[in-house]
Design a protein around this motif. Sequence first.
Motif, PDB file in Angstrom:
ATOM      1  N   ILE A 172      46.456 -17.914  17.254  1.00 17.67           N
ATOM      2  CA  ILE A 172      46.411 -17.648  18.694  1.00 17.67           C
ATOM      3  C   ILE A 172      45.263 -18.401  19.352  1.00 17.67           C
ATOM      4  O   ILE A 172      45.405 -18.975  20.442  1.00 17.67           O
ATOM      5  N   LEU A 173      44.106 -18.444  18.694  1.00 15.31           N
ATOM      6  CA  LEU A 173      42.973 -19.190  19.238  1.00 15.31           C
ATOM      7  C   LEU A 173      43.282 -20.691  19.313  1.00 15.31           C
ATOM      8  O   LEU A 173      42.859 -21.368  20.262  1.00 15.31           O
ATOM      9  N   ILE A 174      44.026 -21.197  18.329  1.00 11.32           N
ATOM     10  CA  ILE A 174      44.421 -22.609  18.377  1.00 11.32           C
ATOM     11  C   ILE A 174      45.290 -22.873  19.600  1.00 11.32           C
ATOM     12  O   ILE A 174      45.156 -23.899  20.285  1.00 11.32           O
ATOM     13  N   VAL A 221      52.602 -17.593  22.033  1.00  6.42           N
ATOM     14  CA  VAL A 221      51.573 -16.554  22.022  1.00  6.42           C
ATOM     15  C   VAL A 221      52.192 -15.189  21.740  1.00  6.42           C
ATOM     16  O   VAL A 221      51.666 -14.396  20.946  1.00  6.42           O
ATOM     17  N   PHE A 222      53.336 -14.917  22.341  1.00 11.99           N
ATOM     18  CA  PHE A 222      53.957 -13.592  22.244  1.00 11.99           C
ATOM     19  C   PHE A 222      54.350 -13.234  20.810  1.00 11.99           C
ATOM     20  O   PHE A 222      54.356 -12.052  20.453  1.00 11.99           O
ATOM     21  N   LEU A 242      49.782 -12.819  25.932  1.00 16.72           N
ATOM     22  CA  LEU A 242      49.031 -12.006  24.972  1.00 16.72           C
ATOM     23  C   LEU A 242      49.021 -10.545  25.428  1.00 16.72           C
ATOM     24  O   LEU A 242      49.149  -9.624  24.606  1.00 16.72           O
ATOM     25  N   ALA A 243      48.877 -10.346  26.740  1.00 17.97           N
ATOM     26  CA  ALA A 243      48.959  -8.984  27.283  1.00 17.97           C
ATOM     27  C   ALA A 243      50.355  -8.413  27.066  1.00 17.97           C
ATOM     28  O   ALA A 243      50.510  -7.232  26.722  1.00 17.97           O
ATOM     29  N   VAL A 271      49.797 -25.954  20.548  1.00 16.02           N
ATOM     30  CA  VAL A 271      50.834 -24.918  20.643  1.00 16.02           C
ATOM     31  C   VAL A 271      51.716 -24.945  19.399  1.00 16.02           C
ATOM     32  O   VAL A 271      52.033 -23.904  18.815  1.00 16.02           O
ATOM     33  N   VAL A 272      52.121 -26.130  18.967  1.00 12.97           N
ATOM     34  CA  VAL A 272      52.981 -26.258  17.792  1.00 12.97           C
ATOM     35  C   VAL A 272      52.256 -25.778  16.536  1.00 12.97           C
ATOM     36  O   VAL A 272      52.789 -24.981  15.748  1.00 12.97           O
TER      37      VAL A 272
END
Length: 294
Positions: free
Chosen positions: A138-140, A103-104, A157-158, A266-267
């Motif tokens: 990111i939505l995935i 995510v980062f 994400l934050a 994630v992948v």
Amino acid sequence: MTEQNTRLGIGLMVLTTCIFALQDGISRHLAEHYSVLMVVMIRYWFFAAFVIAVAARQAGGLAPAIRSRFPVLQVLRGLLLAAEVCVMVVGFVKLGLVASHAVFICYPLLVAALSGPVLGETVGWRRWLAIGAGFVGILIILQPGLAVFSPWALVPLAAATLFATYALLTRYVARGDSAAVSFFWTGTVGAVAMTAVGLWHWEPMAPGDWFWMAALCCTAALGHWCLIRAYEVAEASAVQPFAYLQLPFAAMLGFFVFDERPGWNVVLGACVVVSAGLFTLWREQVRARARAGR
């Protein structure tokens, strides 16, 4: 730059990402047993000592590093980075290294998206498409609306948002402050801020964990030194794409040390985000060459 220097810069950036991935693994280990604020505070103590030592060795000593044309923004930068480190370490504990990094890594897309309103830069339609594709990735990863979605997935994400804001402010203050000045303020402001909150969360540490704390401090200093050297010997545009290697390094560490098993989402999502980020970097290089008239 010569080809040899470019190769050296790439090698240093690859080494930097490996060291930072190791640092993240140690941070996760310590934060599972002790307060995140205390762990980050001690890390910042060592970081501040490192930046002060580096500044003291420069011509003129500490005075040139202290003088800034943007002292308020430099303080804000230091606070943002300290907050980002704390939030990201929480993500390591709650989500693991792989998912957090997946995510980062959207932060370059956030930088591109915010560069217009913050820095007054023009973002073309191609980069907007890449930014949109990245957020689809990111939505995935996050899978909003599904039963497996965890609110903790919003933590990295934050952290990415905090780091993107820090990066934009770094680019802004670079208009009047040198990299040495920004580096000095980043370390010292962060150390002061973390001490103010971290001392209230002090916990006795087991003797064996002090070894890991020392390793965390050493990897933080070594990683930043390698990063500085990478940008000194090669152009940022040549080495920046290799910063994405921190994701596979962190994934290997998470898999073999912490027994993390990332899901297909994630992948796949990480691949989409990285592809979009690399395209954005390429478009920035194309625009830079066009402005230079090459």
